[in-house]
Design a protein around this motif. Structure first.
Motif, PDB file in Angstrom:
ATOM      1  N   LYS A 188       0.836  -1.207   0.000  1.00 26.37           N
ATOM      2  CA  LYS A 188       0.000   0.000   0.000  1.00 26.37           C
ATOM      3  C   LYS A 188       0.869   1.254   0.000  1.00 26.37           C
ATOM      4  O   LYS A 188       0.563   2.238  -0.697  1.00 26.37           O
ATOM      5  CB  LYS A 188      -0.938  -0.006   1.206  1.00 26.37           C
ATOM      6  CG  LYS A 188      -2.115  -0.964   1.051  1.00 26.37           C
ATOM      7  CD  LYS A 188      -3.000  -0.965   2.289  1.00 26.37           C
ATOM      8  CE  LYS A 188      -4.172  -1.939   2.128  1.00 26.37           C
ATOM      9  NZ  LYS A 188      -4.999  -1.999   3.355  1.00 26.37           N
ATOM     10  N   CYS A 189       1.953   1.223   0.757  1.00 29.48           N
ATOM     11  CA  CYS A 189       2.888   2.362   0.757  1.00 29.48           C
ATOM     12  C   CYS A 189       3.517   2.526  -0.628  1.00 29.48           C
ATOM     13  O   CYS A 189       3.637   3.641  -1.145  1.00 29.48           O
ATOM     14  CB  CYS A 189       3.978   2.165   1.805  1.00 29.48           C
ATOM     15  SG  CYS A 189       3.449   2.419   3.505  1.00 29.48           S
ATOM     16  N   ALA A 190       3.921   1.405  -1.227  1.00 29.23           N
ATOM     17  CA  ALA A 190       4.538   1.442  -2.557  1.00 29.23           C
ATOM     18  C   ALA A 190       3.564   1.974  -3.599  1.00 29.23           C
ATOM     19  O   ALA A 190       3.933   2.768  -4.478  1.00 29.23           O
ATOM     20  CB  ALA A 190       5.016   0.040  -2.941  1.00 29.23           C
ATOM     21  N   ALA A 191       2.292   1.541  -3.515  1.00 30.27           N
ATOM     22  CA  ALA A 191       1.278   2.007  -4.464  1.00 30.27           C
ATOM     23  C   ALA A 191       1.016   3.499  -4.308  1.00 30.27           C
ATOM     24  O   ALA A 191       0.879   4.222  -5.309  1.00 30.27           O
ATOM     25  CB  ALA A 191      -0.012   1.209  -4.259  1.00 30.27           C
ATOM     26  N   ASN A 194       3.551   5.370  -6.013  1.00 34.09           N
ATOM     27  CA  ASN A 194       3.704   5.000  -7.420  1.00 34.09           C
ATOM     28  C   ASN A 194       5.113   4.470  -7.682  1.00 34.09           C
ATOM     29  O   ASN A 194       5.747   4.776  -8.701  1.00 34.09           O
ATOM     30  CB  ASN A 194       3.405   6.190  -8.346  1.00 34.09           C
ATOM     31  CG  ASN A 194       3.216   5.753  -9.797  1.00 34.09           C
ATOM     32  OD1 ASN A 194       2.815   4.619 -10.073  1.00 34.09           O
ATOM     33  ND2 ASN A 194       3.533   6.644 -10.716  1.00 34.09           N
ATOM     34  N   LEU A 195       5.613   3.678  -6.737  1.00 31.59           N
ATOM     35  CA  LEU A 195       6.959   3.101  -6.836  1.00 31.59           C
ATOM     36  C   LEU A 195       7.027   2.147  -8.020  1.00 31.59           C
ATOM     37  O   LEU A 195       6.205   1.242  -8.149  1.00 31.59           O
ATOM     38  CB  LEU A 195       7.300   2.351  -5.539  1.00 31.59           C
ATOM     39  CG  LEU A 195       8.710   1.796  -5.422  1.00 31.59           C
ATOM     40  CD1 LEU A 195       9.710   2.922  -5.189  1.00 31.59           C
ATOM     41  CD2 LEU A 195       8.791   0.794  -4.257  1.00 31.59           C
ATOM     42  N   GLN A 196       8.014   2.331  -8.880  1.00 32.03           N
ATOM     43  CA  GLN A 196       8.146   1.501 -10.080  1.00 32.03           C
ATOM     44  C   GLN A 196       9.137   0.349  -9.896  1.00 32.03           C
ATOM     45  O   GLN A 196       9.292  -0.485 -10.781  1.00 32.03           O
ATOM     46  CB  GLN A 196       8.592   2.367 -11.261  1.00 32.03           C
ATOM     47  CG  GLN A 196       7.569   3.425 -11.641  1.00 32.03           C
ATOM     48  CD  GLN A 196       6.212   2.819 -11.988  1.00 32.03           C
ATOM     49  OE1 GLN A 196       6.101   1.967 -12.864  1.00 32.03           O
ATOM     50  NE2 GLN A 196       5.170   3.260 -11.277  1.00 32.03           N
ATOM     51  N   THR A 197       9.795   0.311  -8.771  1.00 36.33           N
ATOM     52  CA  THR A 197      10.759  -0.763  -8.503  1.00 36.33           C
ATOM     53  C   THR A 197      10.030  -2.057  -8.149  1.00 36.33           C
ATOM     54  O   THR A 197       9.072  -2.047  -7.374  1.00 36.33           O
ATOM     55  CB  THR A 197      11.691  -0.375  -7.340  1.00 36.33           C
ATOM     56  OG1 THR A 197      12.302   0.883  -7.628  1.00 36.33           O
ATOM     57  CG2 THR A 197      12.762  -1.435  -7.128  1.00 36.33           C
ATOM     58  N   TYR A 221      -1.223  -4.871  -6.876  1.00 34.17           N
ATOM     59  CA  TYR A 221      -0.009  -4.081  -7.120  1.00 34.17           C
ATOM     60  C   TYR A 221       0.872  -4.835  -8.116  1.00 34.17           C
ATOM     61  O   TYR A 221       1.436  -5.885  -7.808  1.00 34.17           O
ATOM     62  CB  TYR A 221       0.733  -3.832  -5.808  1.00 34.17           C
ATOM     63  CG  TYR A 221       1.958  -2.965  -5.952  1.00 34.17           C
ATOM     64  CD1 TYR A 221       1.831  -1.614  -6.287  1.00 34.17           C
ATOM     65  CD2 TYR A 221       3.235  -3.480  -5.778  1.00 34.17           C
ATOM     66  CE1 TYR A 221       2.942  -0.805  -6.430  1.00 34.17           C
ATOM     67  CE2 TYR A 221       4.348  -2.679  -5.910  1.00 34.17           C
ATOM     68  CZ  TYR A 221       4.203  -1.345  -6.248  1.00 34.17           C
ATOM     69  OH  TYR A 221       5.312  -0.546  -6.392  1.00 34.17           O
ATOM     70  N   SER A 222       1.016  -4.298  -9.318  1.00 39.54           N
ATOM     71  CA  SER A 222       1.643  -5.022 -10.431  1.00 39.54           C
ATOM     72  C   SER A 222       3.136  -5.249 -10.245  1.00 39.54           C
ATOM     73  O   SER A 222       3.707  -6.158 -10.855  1.00 39.54           O
ATOM     74  CB  SER A 222       1.404  -4.274 -11.746  1.00 39.54           C
ATOM     75  OG  SER A 222       1.984  -2.976 -11.701  1.00 39.54           O
TER      76      SER A 222
END
Length: 328
Positions: A188-191, A194-197, A221-222
């Motif tokens: 959820k934090c990454a989403a 918008n973290l692309q890693t 989350y892809s």
């Protein structure tokens, strides 16, 4: 004769390293990988055994020590994680101690913890370090080896890894949080950022991976990928740009490799906090802002803390020989 008892994956890692050391020292030895094999082994008086403790079953350890004492062996325990408590050698309900000849501790804090509220004497507690962590630091993978590892598993060139503890289904939230909570918190934090890693999620071997897969699919989350449990965790740490986890010993390996590392224990209750240790408290993340900073910062290092051990196998070997005239 020397015997090595390794009842858990963490123990196997230590015993593999120690076995290599004994081989180089030309010390004859045998590795025992199961309790069935252990109880069927033809031990002889004067033999030496190095053992690690079982997971979550202190009475099993009491039985092992009583059995070994009846066979008159030189008994040594190598502790592979700060999770290993004095309850493995001291029954608080009966106030009875089950003591080997030597207990090898990772560091001074572990020794202090083992001595508190127990009857374990200081003279059998020895601070030696951690053979497997020392090996990880010495045998770090080269850039070429890391690249081959990434290609062989189809991983992206840049990724973060998340190592999970086996809580859900066994402890049922009795530590205040579980691996599903951690997965959801991180993703959820990454989403939100918008973290692309790519984030590679590694379940513990005792965890049903379908639980983690369901959580990833639910969040949608892809960039998250579930890693097979047979992927070598230390190779994965070597290849990771950043390493996240709960209280797994893998985090200590990451610190030894000087990786950006964090321990996520959001929601931990008193029992949950006991699973932590003084090293992980220095890299602790418990809120969204700290998690976001860790994921997004490109500066070296947001949580900078190195863990270093050396000479563990030498110390274990030499100290154990003081309680027996010679290995047979």
């Amino acid at each position: 004769m020397i015997y090595l008892l390794s009842p858990t994956p963490g123990a196997e890692t230590i015993m593999t390293v120690f076995s290599s050391f004994l081989f180089d020292a030309k010390a004859s030895h045998e590795i025992i990988n199961s309790y069935d094999q252990f109880y069927s082994t033809n031990f002889k008086s004067g033999d030496t055994i190095f053992a690690c403790v079982p997971v979550g079953d202190h009475t099993k350890n009491y039985d092992i020590i009583k059995f070994l004492k009846s066979k008159k062996l030189n008994i040594n325990f190598i502790l592979d994680h700060w999770h290993n408590k004095s309850d493995n050698f001291y029954d608080r309900q009966t106030n009875i101690s089950y003591l080997p000849d030597n207990i090898f501790c990772i560091d001074g804090e572990m020794k202090k913890q083992l001595m508190s509220n127990s009857e374990i004497p200081s003279k059998i507690l020895h601070v030696v370090g951690h053979p497997a962590i020392e090996y990880t630091a010495k045998k770090r993978l080269s850039d070429e080896q890391i690249n081959k590892f990434k290609i062989s598993h189809g991983f992206e060139q840049s990724f973060y890894s998340l190592f999970l503890d086996p809580i859900k289904g066994k402890h049922i939230n009795d530590i205040g949080y579980n691996e599903i909570d951690v997965v959801e918190f991180v993703l959820k934090c990454a989403a939100d950022l918008n973290l692309q890693t790519q984030i590679l999620i590694k379940p513990h071997p005792r965890t049903d991976p379908s639980l983690i897969k369901e959580s990833i699919e639910r969040l949608g989350y892809s960039q998250a990928l579930l890693v097979n449990t047979d992927v070598n965790p230390i190779s994965l740490v070597n290849a990771s740009d950043k390493v996240m986890g709960m209280t797994s010993i893998v985090l200590a390996h990451a610190l030894a490799l000087e990786k950006d590392t964090c321990s996520i224990q959001k929601g931990a209750n008193q029992l949950g906090k006991k699973r932590s240790n003084h090293h992980y408290e220095k890299i602790l993340i418990n809120d969204k802002q700290a998690m976001s900073n860790f994921l997004f910062t490109n500066t070296k290092k947001l949580l900078n803390y190195k863990l270093d051990y050396s000479g563990a196998c030498d110390k274990i070997y030499n100290i154990s020989k003081q309680t027996v005239s010679e290995y047979k």
